[in-house]
Design a protein around this motif. Structure first.
Motif, short mmCIF file in Angstrom:
data_model
loop_
_atom_site.label_atom_id
_atom_site.label_comp_id
_atom_site.label_asym_id
_atom_site.label_seq_id
_atom_site.Cartn_x
_atom_site.Cartn_y
_atom_site.Cartn_z
N GLY A 15 26.89 11.33 54.64
CA GLY A 15 26.35 12.20 53.60
C GLY A 15 26.94 12.03 52.23
N VAL A 16 28.04 11.32 52.08
CA VAL A 16 28.64 11.13 50.77
C VAL A 16 28.44 9.71 50.23
CG1 VAL A 16 30.33 12.97 51.08
CG2 VAL A 16 30.94 10.63 51.69
N CYS A 17 27.78 8.87 50.98
CA CYS A 17 27.56 7.48 50.59
C CYS A 17 26.25 7.35 49.81
CB CYS A 17 27.51 6.62 51.85
SG CYS A 17 26.89 4.95 51.61
N ASN A 18 26.31 6.78 48.62
CA ASN A 18 25.10 6.60 47.82
C ASN A 18 24.10 5.64 48.48
OD1 ASN A 18 25.75 8.36 45.71
ND2 ASN A 18 26.96 6.80 44.68
N LEU A 19 24.58 4.58 49.09
CA LEU A 19 23.68 3.66 49.79
C LEU A 19 22.97 4.38 50.93
CD1 LEU A 19 22.46 0.88 50.44
CD2 LEU A 19 24.54 0.38 51.76
N CYS A 20 23.71 5.17 51.68
CA CYS A 20 23.12 5.92 52.80
C CYS A 20 22.10 6.93 52.29
CB CYS A 20 24.21 6.61 53.61
SG CYS A 20 25.42 5.46 54.29
N ASP A 21 22.43 7.62 51.20
CA ASP A 21 21.51 8.58 50.61
C ASP A 21 20.22 7.89 50.18
OD1 ASP A 21 20.69 11.16 49.47
OD2 ASP A 21 21.04 10.18 47.53
N ASN A 22 20.34 6.75 49.52
CA ASN A 22 19.15 6.00 49.10
C ASN A 22 18.35 5.53 50.32
OD1 ASN A 22 19.68 6.31 46.38
ND2 ASN A 22 20.79 4.39 46.22
N SER A 23 19.04 5.16 51.38
CA SER A 23 18.36 4.72 52.61
C SER A 23 17.60 5.89 53.23
CB SER A 23 19.38 4.17 53.61
OG SER A 23 20.01 3.03 53.08
#
Length: 136
Positions: A15-23
């Motif tokens: 939840g704090v990863c920008n790549l994960c959020d964009n994914s």
């Protein structure tokens, strides 16, 4: 784990990863059949799901796909299984599943560098009202 929707696949993500959020945003946009729901790994529910299925939180830190009562997938296999369901040209990624666990080499390399390349948030994102139903 009684309250989880039985007819949805659950994506647990950092939840704090920008790549994960964009994914997650990409998956939502291309989830035309409304298959997925999302839970941050850092949330109480995320930790509860990991504990329930017996996954060590020290080994999973970026993505896991959980199909309640059926199976769970992590790392590259989770990416393959998610891609299979998307209404996008990236659906072809699913056909690389024959690589098996060897695909985790690339996955691990990206995961190891994701904060350096894409940044990190102070806290998990708060979904907008129109996306609230996608998050558990």
């Amino acid at each position: 784990m009684q309250d989880l929707p039985k007819d949805k696949k659950i994506v647990l993500f950092d939840g704090v990863c920008n790549l994960c959020d964009n994914s997650v945003q990409f998956i939502i946009k291309h989830d035309k059949k409304d298959i997925f729901r999302f839970v941050a790994l850092q949330s109480d529910l995320g930790k509860e799901i990991l504990n329930y299925i017996g996954v060590n939180t020290k080994t999973i830190d970026s993505i896991l796909l959980y199909e309640p009562g059926i199976a769970y997938y992590y790392k590259a296999e989770a990416v393959f299984q998610i891609a299979k369901e998307l209404d996008s040209w990236l659906k072809f990624i699913y056909y690389f599943r024959f690589l098996g666990k060897s695909a985790n080499f690339l996955y691990d390399f990206i995961a190891k560098n994701r904060y350096k390349w894409y940044g990190e948030k102070e806290s998990c994102m708060i979904p907008s009202p129109d996306l609230q139903s996608k998050f558990l």
